[in-house]
Design an enzyme around this catalytic site. Structure first.
Site, PDB file in Angstrom:
ATOM      1  N   ASP A 110       0.634  -1.167   0.060  1.00  0.00           N
ATOM      2  CA  ASP A 110      -0.168   0.062   0.139  1.00  0.00           C
ATOM      3  C   ASP A 110       0.693   1.209   0.036  1.00  0.00           C
ATOM      4  OD1 ASP A 110      -2.939   1.101   0.497  1.00  0.00           O
ATOM      5  OD2 ASP A 110      -1.651   2.240   1.705  1.00  0.00           O
TER       6      ASP A 110
ATOM      7  N   TYR B 274       3.047   9.872   0.620  1.00  0.00           N
ATOM      8  CA  TYR B 274       4.094   9.588   1.708  1.00  0.00           C
ATOM      9  C   TYR B 274       5.495   9.831   1.338  1.00  0.00           C
ATOM     10  CZ  TYR B 274       0.040   6.546   2.711  1.00  0.00           C
ATOM     11  OH  TYR B 274      -1.188   6.207   2.885  1.00  0.00           O
TER      12      TYR B 274
ATOM     13  N   LYS C 227      -2.350   6.359  -4.322  1.00  0.00           N
ATOM     14  CA  LYS C 227      -3.269   7.109  -4.131  1.00  0.00           C
ATOM     15  C   LYS C 227      -2.953   8.679  -4.499  1.00  0.00           C
ATOM     16  CE  LYS C 227      -3.791   4.811   0.484  1.00  0.00           C
ATOM     17  NZ  LYS C 227      -2.234   4.354   0.926  1.00  0.00           N
TER      18      LYS C 227
ATOM     19  N   HIS D 199      -7.368   9.750  -2.056  1.00  0.00           N
ATOM     20  CA  HIS D 199      -6.766   9.904  -0.966  1.00  0.00           C
ATOM     21  C   HIS D 199      -7.807  10.354   0.376  1.00  0.00           C
ATOM     22  CE1 HIS D 199      -2.812   9.262   1.217  1.00  0.00           C
ATOM     23  NE2 HIS D 199      -3.526   8.936   2.002  1.00  0.00           N
TER      24      HIS D 199
END
Ligand code: A2P
Length: 314
Positions: free
Chosen positions: A44, A49, A79, A112
């Site tokens: 994931d 990030y 995402k 997201h």
């Protein structure tokens, strides 16, 4: 108990995947390698990030001709970030994640969050007073742009993250390509019963992020409750000769929820996948569900006119 969940597209998504939020650059490559080497086939990821390039370095070492895994054996999610909700920005954002990950397609691409921020390169665009700059782009328009990614073959399926039941229903009601997943914060202190039963009734799989209570979230305080250290959970773990983390994950698996525990520690990464060789009794499932206190650890810290813009998902 199967080790995968069949999505409404027919894709088989492994029930436990490796989470990469909070995995620092410098750590995430080794974590992904450890995961792939001990049997994970579900990663994931997300542009926000800031570590997709390093995840891609690990994938490059294991995926492809002459290596340990074929591309089709691994399920990779990414995402779309809030600053990329304008329909004209969606494809470029997706292609950027693909480039960083070194992949030709994603198995799953999620929106997201349901709210859009002002477009641009800044992750969290803020005014001088620190408040977030939103955009009025509606998530329905973003969804239509995401659907064209499926048509172009850039992603196999699309889905949602952090959507409540009403918002999920909004998308389900208009979608040409249905959302296959809604990924939300979920653990026994936030069991998401209402959202889960709604999603299950409409063939949207729920994936739990922060399934261990996200103790390493940057804003955690020592005073916050810790689900992983809950003595009632410890007692259950002792009875099954499992760790508290394994009980938390098994509880999700048994209620049909996929989960993506984050770890950069090889022994924990391995441990978190070992949840398919035991079964919690109905009484223990109920006991763990009774810990619910609607405690949300991942609260959007963004406000508009002094009010939280996004309501709880319950
Ligand atoms: P680390 O990455 O240092 O191994 P969540 O998935 O809910 O966000 O939780 C992530 C946090 O839980 C991280 O601090 C991670 O630490 C820790 N963690 C992951 N797996 C385990 C485990 N099996 N036992 C205890 N803590 C774990």
């Amino acid at each position: 108990m199967s080790t995968f969940i069949t999505l409404s597209t027919g894709q088989k998504m492994p029930t436990v995947g490796l989470g990469t939020w909070k995995s620092a650059p410098g750590q995430v490559k080794q974590a992904v390698l450890a995961a792939l080497d001990c049997g994970y086939t579900h990663l994931d990821c997300a542009a926000a990030y800031g570590n997709e390039q390093e995840v891609g370095e690990a994938l490059a070492l294991r995926l492809g001709a002459g290596k340990t895994l074929r591309r089709e054996e691994v399920f990779v999610t990414s995402k779309l970030w809030n600053t990329k909700h304008e329909p004209q920005d969606v494809e470029e954002a997706c292609r950027s994640s693909l480039t960083h990950l070194g992949l030709a397609y994603l198995d799953l691409y999620l929106m997201h969050w349901p709210m859009a921020f002002q477009r641009g390169k800044e992750l969290m665009p803020r005014r001088e007073d620190g408040s977030i700059r939103y955009s009025d782009t509606h998530y329905r328009d973003t969804w239509v742009a995401m659907e064209s990614l499926v048509d172009k073959g850039l992603v196999r399926a699309i889905g949602l993250s952090n959507f409540n039941a009403r918002q999920t229903g909004d998308i389900v009601g208009m979608a040409k390509h249905r959302p296959v997943v809604n990924q939300v914060e979920c653990h026994p202190y936030l069991s998401q019963t209402h959202l889960l039963s709604y999603c299950q009734s409409t063939a949207v799989c729920v994936t739990a992020y922060s399934p261990l209570g996200s103790g390493d979230r940057p804003w955690a305080s020592a005073r916050d409750p810790s689900v992983l250290q809950d003595p009632r959970l410890g007692a259950v773990a002792q009875r099954y000769q499992k760790t508290p983390a394994q009980i938390l994950l098994r509880w999700q698996v048994q209620r049909g929820v996929a989960c993506i525990p984050k770890s950069v520690t090889p022994s924990r990464i391995q441990q978190n996948l070992q949840v398919f060789d035991f079964c919690l009794s109905n009484d223990d499932m109920k006991l763990i569900s009774s810990f619910n206190r609607n405690e949300r650890f991942i609260i959007p810290t963004v406000e508009r006119d002094g009010k939280k813009v996004w309501r709880d998902a319950e």
